[in-house]
Design a protein around this motif. Structure first.
Motif, mmCIF file in Angstrom:
data_model
loop_
_atom_site.group_PDB
_atom_site.id
_atom_site.type_symbol
_atom_site.label_atom_id
_atom_site.label_comp_id
_atom_site.label_asym_id
_atom_site.label_seq_id
_atom_site.Cartn_x
_atom_site.Cartn_y
_atom_site.Cartn_z
ATOM 1 N N VAL A 172 0.797 -1.264 0.013
ATOM 2 C CA VAL A 172 0.023 0.048 -0.046
ATOM 3 C C VAL A 172 0.905 1.194 -0.055
ATOM 4 O O VAL A 172 1.974 1.322 0.840
ATOM 5 N N SER A 175 0.056 6.244 4.285
ATOM 6 C CA SER A 175 0.382 5.844 5.822
ATOM 7 C C SER A 175 -0.807 5.093 6.426
ATOM 8 O O SER A 175 -2.056 5.896 6.765
ATOM 9 N N PRO A 176 -0.820 4.044 6.811
ATOM 10 C CA PRO A 176 -2.013 3.398 7.419
ATOM 11 C C PRO A 176 -2.508 3.981 8.607
ATOM 12 O O PRO A 176 -1.810 4.567 9.370
ATOM 13 N N ALA A 184 -6.285 1.705 0.466
ATOM 14 C CA ALA A 184 -5.697 0.443 1.308
ATOM 15 C C ALA A 184 -5.906 -0.748 0.159
ATOM 16 O O ALA A 184 -5.062 -1.691 0.456
ATOM 17 N N SER A 197 -8.896 11.075 4.073
ATOM 18 C CA SER A 197 -7.574 11.167 5.092
ATOM 19 C C SER A 197 -7.679 12.478 5.850
ATOM 20 O O SER A 197 -7.161 12.593 7.070
ATOM 21 N N ALA A 217 0.178 -2.565 10.984
ATOM 22 C CA ALA A 217 -0.134 -1.951 10.022
ATOM 23 C C ALA A 217 -1.635 -2.578 9.451
ATOM 24 O O ALA A 217 -2.563 -1.878 9.103
ATOM 25 N N LEU A 221 -5.311 -1.301 8.723
ATOM 26 C CA LEU A 221 -5.882 -1.451 7.264
ATOM 27 C C LEU A 221 -7.106 -2.186 7.334
ATOM 28 O O LEU A 221 -8.295 -1.744 6.625
ATOM 29 N N THR A 224 -9.700 -0.023 8.713
ATOM 30 C CA THR A 224 -10.158 1.149 8.219
ATOM 31 C C THR A 224 -10.984 0.792 6.778
ATOM 32 O O THR A 224 -12.093 1.239 6.726
ATOM 33 N N GLU A 500 2.197 -9.242 8.711
ATOM 34 C CA GLU A 500 1.349 -8.212 8.414
ATOM 35 C C GLU A 500 0.919 -8.551 6.706
ATOM 36 O O GLU A 500 -0.507 -8.236 6.451
ATOM 37 N N ARG A 504 -3.439 -8.577 5.572
ATOM 38 C CA ARG A 504 -3.813 -7.650 4.516
ATOM 39 C C ARG A 504 -4.467 -8.234 3.531
ATOM 40 O O ARG A 504 -5.667 -7.971 3.007
ATOM 41 N N VAL A 508 -8.118 -7.251 3.772
ATOM 42 C CA VAL A 508 -8.414 -6.085 3.182
ATOM 43 C C VAL A 508 -8.737 -6.456 1.566
ATOM 44 O O VAL A 508 -9.533 -5.916 0.814
#
Length: 703
Positions: A172, A175-176, A184, A197, A217, A221, A224, A500, A504, A508
């Motif tokens: 990505v 900035s997470p 993302a 943001s 992170a 994400l 988010t 990580e 994701r 995500v």
């Protein structure tokens, strides 16, 4: 601000450097004096990025767009040079305090100051979008608090509106914690992404905490994209606007003109909370009396406008390094393969040498050397070949220093056309810059570390599927065979970096296509009992372990067994150490290597290996065999006989090996991990890992 380091230049583009303002993944930001005496913030891009012509083109385009941006609330780009050896740009220097630091020192802002901050930042975004840009990295660290108002800074990853995000699998840009759901997911972003943001920044400023929490992170994400933000404590009059900014769908967010209406005018008289004006003024005063710095160690080496060409001096340095490294080295650092089969009635062919670099005392590197020798022999036995191959092995002793030293010797040997990086995560990354400086292609067979994520701007190619793309075979087995109603992803924060990308990709990016997915974070050093007990009521739930520490995976396996869990359990090859193999019976594992002794598609290779070495071929032997064949494929192409162009020739055309198809994505230059992309499925049984199937064969009905 930090003092200049010995390796820093004294000047760049006529700007005299005074100190370091910061450093990041893209480069270093200096405080500098322009030729006309003005203070500037000068950002120098790392040379490894500059080696990519596409990067230079984007850098040039984006700095040209940014230079047209005139806004009270942004910092203007004054000048830039995209053609310098290390591209750079200079912006006006605005002395002040980052919002991130202000929040850490003084906590949340009152509603009145929060509203006026929102008004200024919304006006900044309006000007940015009007100029045809999307900032893409709006976060507290990029909001500078100056005496006369805030500034939105650092357009380091800003892209022209409509440009496609440059991401690798699972990576990505941004900035997470502050990037939008679409960002993302690695999708194309527009102005609504900056609005999201901005909502995150203002929510953090209002409450003193990021709206999607903290932690790894991947977990941030996930929240988010999938969960509601924590907006407890927002001022009542601003809560509806900020909630709307944080809508998951871009079309549901307010436009910037709407935000300007909601926030109202900027109140210059009292825009900073109590206590901050004095701190901002103190920070601004520090620059006034800075002395002229002493010249740094590199002051006599000016920045040039063109990338340096390989020089005789570089070759002599490399040769000298080889001589130093060879003293006291014990065994010889090369061995020659036997010469090619003679061709009746024809003269000798030119010889192209391929080197194999690794710790020659280890069984896994010895297996790769044997596989490589078989490939050399197979090539030299072909009657229609246009050159002979030779194999040279170099010992890196399993260390980064040893790898760099051995790579320098291989670079100095002009008959070496490619290097097979057979070593570990510790050693291989150290060889990358050495080979890149000389344009020597480095083919990496088994190393799998984030330190290799920048191979697309080097002379290296990774010949395996990596953890960046997740445990592909395990995910395919879950999707096609198990099809669980519920999967719990155990995210072990003891190895947060190792897990990580998988978290994701599963959450995500949604590569786990069936059932519901939950993430259970296990704190660093904590046990797995709580996670296991949480599964007691649902013992058939599938479990996917993320992290690469065998002892931690073994502890998880034992806790699940003790709790009565009976569902699917899976992970990736990094946990296959002795502690886990003893405790992980029944687990399914995704790897980047085949078992040539069992895989039906490698029977011919396995037979040749047994005949030559009187033993079954172990893992990674077939991958090294393919590495030699792939290099020979590139060397045989038009232009491939120049070692500096070999990597480009390899990227030009896919090649089918015995373990996988070698085809690379055009932008990330990572191995394509779709059909025949080099994933394999194993099952842990009786203290070992048994090969089950290739990725393509998972879920197929047996005839």
């Amino acid at each position: 601000m930090e003092r200049l380091q010995a390796a820093d230049p004294s000047s760049v583009g006529g700007h005299r450097l005074v100190g370091r303002l910061g450093a990041g993944g893209m480069g270093v930001v200096y405080l500098a004096r322009s030729p006309h005496g003005a203070w500037v913030a000068l950002k120098v891009i790392r040379e490894e990025y500059a080696g990519d012509p596409g990067f230079r083109a984007r850098f040039r385009r984006e700095t040209e767009l940014a230079s047209r941006l005139t806004s009270r609330w942004t910092v203007p780009v004054l000048t830039a040079d995209a053609d310098a050896r290390a591209p750079w740009l200079a912006t006006a220097y605005v002395p002040g305090l980052p919002l991130s630091e202000a929040l850490a020192l003084h906590g949340p802002w009152p509603p009145a100051q929060l509203r006026t901050l929102g008004a200024a930042l919304a006006a900044a975004l309006a000007d940015v979008h009007r100029a045809g840009l999307v900032h893409r990295d709006v976060k507290p660290a990029n909001v500078l608090l100056a005496a006369d108002g805030p500034r939105l800074i650092d357009f380091g990853i800003a892209r022209a509106v409509g440009a496609t995000a440059l991401t690798t699998d699972g990576s990505v840009i941004g900035s997470p914690g502050y990037l939008s759901p679409e960002q993302a997911r690695g999708r194309t972003v527009g102005p609504p992404s900056d609005v999201f943001s901005l909502g995150c920044v203002l929510a953090h400023t209002a409450t003193g905490r990021p709206p999607f929490g903290t932690g790894g992170a991947a977990a941030v994400l996930y929240r988010t994209v999938r969960e509601d933000p924590d907006l407890t404590g927002l001022p009542e009059d601003l809560a509806p606007t900020l909630r709307a900014c944080l809508a998951k769908q871009p079309d549901d967010r307010p436009t910037v003109p709407r935000l300007l209406s909601d926030f109202g005018e900027f109140a210059a008289e009292s825009w900073l909370p109590a206590g901050l004006p004095a701190l901002v003024a103190d920070r601004a005063a520090r620059v006034l009396d800075l002395p002229v710095p002493e010249p740094t160690a590199l002051s006599e080496v000016p920045f040039t406008d063109a990338p340096p060409a390989p020089s005789r001096r570089w070759l002599l340095i490399s040769s000298a390094a080889a001589g130093v490294g060879a003293v006291g080295g014990g065994t010889a650092w090369w061995r020659w393969a036997r010469s090619g089969t003679p061709r009746a009635g024809k003269g000798p062919l030119p010889t192209r040498t391929i080197a194999l670099l690794g710790d020659l005392s280890t069984a896994v590197v010895q297996a790769q050397a044997r596989g490589a020798r078989l490939a050399v022999d197979a090539h030299n036995a072909s009657s229609d070949r246009t050159f002979d191959l030779a194999l040279r092995t170099a010992d890196d002793q399993g260390t980064a220093a040893g790898s760099a030293t051995a790579a320098a010797r291989l670079v100095a040997a002009r008959d070496v056309y490619a290097v097979i990086g057979a070593g570990t995560n510790t050693a291989v990354p150290a060889a990358v810059p050495v080979c890149t400086a000389a344009g020597l292609c480095l083919l990496i067979t088994r190393a799998d570390t984030d330190a290799l994520d920048v191979t697309n701007i080097t002379s290296s190619l990774i010949l395996r599927s990596t953890r960046t793309a997740g445990p592909g075979s395990v995910l395919r087995y879950l999707n096609r065979v198990v099809r669980p109603a519920r999967t719990v992803v155990v995210y072990d924060l003891t190895d947060a970096d190792g897990g990580e990308a998988t978290v994701r990709i599963v959450t995500v990016y949604g590569d786990l296509l069936v059932g519901t997915v939950e993430v259970a974070q296990v704190a660093k050093g904590a046990g797995f009992t709580d996670v296991a007990h949480g599964l007691a009521a649902h013992p058939d739930t599938a479990v996917l372990f993320t992290g690469g520490l065998p002892a931690r995976a073994a502890a998880c396996a034992q806790a699940l067994t003790d709790s009565g869990h009976r569902g699917f359990r899976g992970g990736d090859e990094h946990i296959l150490g002795s502690p886990f193999l003893k405790a992980g019976g029944g687990w399914w594992i995704s790897t980047g290597y085949c078992d040539p002794a069992t895989d039906p598609k490698t029977r011919t290779f396995a037979a040749a290996y047994r005949t030559r070495y009187r033993t079954a071929p172990p893992p990674w032997a077939a991958e090294a065999y393919d590495a030699v064949g792939y290099a020979a494929h590139g060397l045989a192409a038009p232009g491939g006989d120049q070692r500096e162009s070999l990597r480009a020739e390899l990227l030009r055309k896919p090649w089918q090996g015995i373990t996988r198809r070698y085809s690379y994505e055009s932008q990330s230059q990572y191995l394509e991990t779709g059909q025949d992309g080099g994933w394999f499925l194993y099952r842990v049984e009786d203290g070992g890992a048994r090969f089950v199937a290739r990725y393509d064969d998972i879920g197929k009905k047996k005839s």
